[in-house]
Design a protein around this motif. Structure first.
Motif, PDB file in Angstrom:
ATOM      1  N   GLU A 163       9.661  12.570   3.330  1.00 51.47           N
ATOM      2  CA  GLU A 163       9.332  12.219   4.712  1.00 51.47           C
ATOM      3  C   GLU A 163       8.170  13.065   5.228  1.00 51.47           C
ATOM      4  OE1 GLU A 163      13.558  12.608   5.636  1.00 51.47           O
ATOM      5  OE2 GLU A 163      13.543  10.462   6.106  1.00 51.47           O
ATOM      6  N   GLU A 164       8.311  13.652   6.427  1.00 53.72           N
ATOM      7  CA  GLU A 164       7.132  14.346   6.978  1.00 53.72           C
ATOM      8  C   GLU A 164       6.719  15.547   6.122  1.00 53.72           C
ATOM      9  OE1 GLU A 164      10.086  14.315   8.365  1.00 53.72           O
ATOM     10  OE2 GLU A 164      10.557  16.199   9.367  1.00 53.72           O
ATOM     11  N   ILE A 191       5.194   8.939  -4.820  1.00 54.01           N
ATOM     12  CA  ILE A 191       4.479   7.770  -4.280  1.00 54.01           C
ATOM     13  C   ILE A 191       5.236   7.124  -3.139  1.00 54.01           C
ATOM     14  CG2 ILE A 191       3.305   7.379  -6.486  1.00 54.01           C
ATOM     15  CD1 ILE A 191       5.050   4.837  -6.813  1.00 54.01           C
ATOM     16  N   GLY A 192       6.585   7.235  -3.148  1.00 52.20           N
ATOM     17  CA  GLY A 192       7.389   6.664  -2.065  1.00 52.20           C
ATOM     18  C   GLY A 192       7.522   7.578  -0.865  1.00 52.20           C
ATOM     19  N   GLU A 193       6.957   8.797  -0.956  1.00 54.34           N
ATOM     20  CA  GLU A 193       6.984   9.775   0.147  1.00 54.34           C
ATOM     21  C   GLU A 193       8.433  10.119   0.531  1.00 54.34           C
ATOM     22  OE1 GLU A 193       3.835  10.877   1.666  1.00 54.34           O
ATOM     23  OE2 GLU A 193       2.891   9.750   0.041  1.00 54.34           O
ATOM     24  N   GLU A 245      11.559   9.386 -11.980  1.00 57.62           N
ATOM     25  CA  GLU A 245      12.142   9.688 -10.658  1.00 57.62           C
ATOM     26  C   GLU A 245      11.199  10.592  -9.859  1.00 57.62           C
ATOM     27  OE1 GLU A 245      14.662   8.166  -9.511  1.00 57.62           O
ATOM     28  OE2 GLU A 245      15.569   7.400 -11.339  1.00 57.62           O
ATOM     29  N   LEU A 260       8.357   8.527  -8.521  1.00 51.66           N
ATOM     30  CA  LEU A 260       8.802   7.652  -7.431  1.00 51.66           C
ATOM     31  C   LEU A 260       8.990   8.446  -6.134  1.00 51.66           C
ATOM     32  CD1 LEU A 260      11.344   5.269  -9.257  1.00 51.66           C
ATOM     33  CD2 LEU A 260       8.908   4.902  -8.799  1.00 51.66           C
ATOM     34  N   SER A 262       6.404  15.435   3.053  1.00 58.31           N
ATOM     35  CA  SER A 262       5.604  14.921   1.927  1.00 58.31           C
ATOM     36  C   SER A 262       4.149  15.347   2.032  1.00 58.31           C
ATOM     37  CB  SER A 262       5.692  13.390   1.859  1.00 58.31           C
ATOM     38  OG  SER A 262       6.979  12.988   1.453  1.00 58.31           O
ATOM     39  N   ARG A 263       3.700  15.656   3.237  1.00 53.07           N
ATOM     40  CA  ARG A 263       2.297  16.082   3.359  1.00 53.07           C
ATOM     41  C   ARG A 263       2.060  17.417   2.667  1.00 53.07           C
ATOM     42  NH1 ARG A 263       3.809  17.409   8.750  1.00 53.07           N
ATOM     43  NH2 ARG A 263       3.271  15.338   9.462  1.00 53.07           N
ATOM     44  N   PRO A 271       0.822  -1.217   0.000  1.00 53.08           N
ATOM     45  CA  PRO A 271       0.000   0.000   0.000  1.00 53.08           C
ATOM     46  C   PRO A 271       0.856   1.267   0.000  1.00 53.08           C
ATOM     47  CG  PRO A 271       0.079  -0.965   2.195  1.00 53.08           C
ATOM     48  CD  PRO A 271       0.760  -1.946   1.272  1.00 53.08           C
ATOM     49  N   LEU A 272       0.369   2.275  -0.656  1.00 52.82           N
ATOM     50  CA  LEU A 272       1.019   3.584  -0.631  1.00 52.82           C
ATOM     51  C   LEU A 272       0.421   4.414   0.499  1.00 52.82           C
ATOM     52  CD1 LEU A 272       0.959   4.334  -4.475  1.00 52.82           C
ATOM     53  CD2 LEU A 272       2.905   3.496  -3.112  1.00 52.82           C
ATOM     54  N   GLN A 273       1.166   5.422   0.919  1.00 54.90           N
ATOM     55  CA  GLN A 273       0.650   6.329   1.940  1.00 54.90           C
ATOM     56  C   GLN A 273      -0.597   7.063   1.448  1.00 54.90           C
ATOM     57  OE1 GLN A 273       1.762   7.032   5.121  1.00 54.90           O
ATOM     58  NE2 GLN A 273       0.117   8.528   5.356  1.00 54.90           N
TER      59      GLN A 273
END
Lengths: 178, 18
Positions: free
Chosen positions: A107-108, A102-104, A96, A99, A110-111, A2-4
């Protein structure tokens, strides 16, 4: 796996006889790594699209346009490619970029990411990562630094961040540079 | 909650797995 986030992939084809929004089409939504690759393998590479076309990958619920409430205070990290880079670099850089999303990878921070766009244009293609708040300097800079690193751009190269509000008024002022 | 983060290497490996 699952993705975030659930992501929506959009396709824009320029047809001046229609209004802008009618040229924007949702291709699909996905929320697993496997469904991302399935989608990716079924669509044309960005470099094969005709001029005036875009792909946009946005979090589900955010429209790929400045006017969306999650975009309007935001901006974009912009990578401008020279004409000859369509065949050598564009597809790799767009992959790239997806990626990273979807791979976040941020990190934080990414929101803060809303999505990314690749514009296929005769005068030079563009890839951009859109974030939701141009005034959130810490997040914007973190995202820009990590993004540049993931693209494998030379340390001498720079990418700029432009607020959508400035772009909308045809200003190309960089608010930040990394 | 915990953020689900995947690095590039993992994502690329998933591309090739059956």
């Amino acid at each position: 796996h699952p993705l975030q986030n659930r992501w929506a992939l959009w396709f824009f084809k320029n047809d001046s006889s229609r209004v802008w929004q009618d040229n924007l089409h949702l291709i699909t939504k996905f929320d697993t790594v496997e469904d991302f690759w399935s989608t990716y393998s079924h669509i044309q590479q960005a470099s094969k699209l005709s001029s005036g076309c875009d792909y946009a990958l946005f979090k589900d619920g955010i429209q790929p346009m400045w006017e969306d409430s999650r975009n309007k205070r935001g901006g974009r990290w912009l990578v401008s490619l020279a004409k000859h880079q369509r065949h050598s670099k564009l597809d790799r850089l767009w992959l790239e970029t997806m990626l990273c999303l979807i791979g976040e990878s941020f990190e934080e921070h990414s929101r803060e990411v809303c999505g990314a766009v690749v514009n296929i244009r005769t005068k030079g293609d563009k890839i951009s990562v859109w974030t939701q708040e141009a005034e959130n300097q810490a997040s914007v800079l973190h995202i820009g630094q990590v993004y540049k690193e993931h693209l494998g751009l030379s340390t001498k190269a720079t990418i700029g961040y432009q607020a959508h509000a400035d772009t909308a008024t045809k200003s190309t002022r960089n608010k930040f540079v990394v | 909650g915990t953020r689900i983060i995947y690095d590039r290497k993992f994502l690329m490996e998933c591309r090739n797995s059956p």
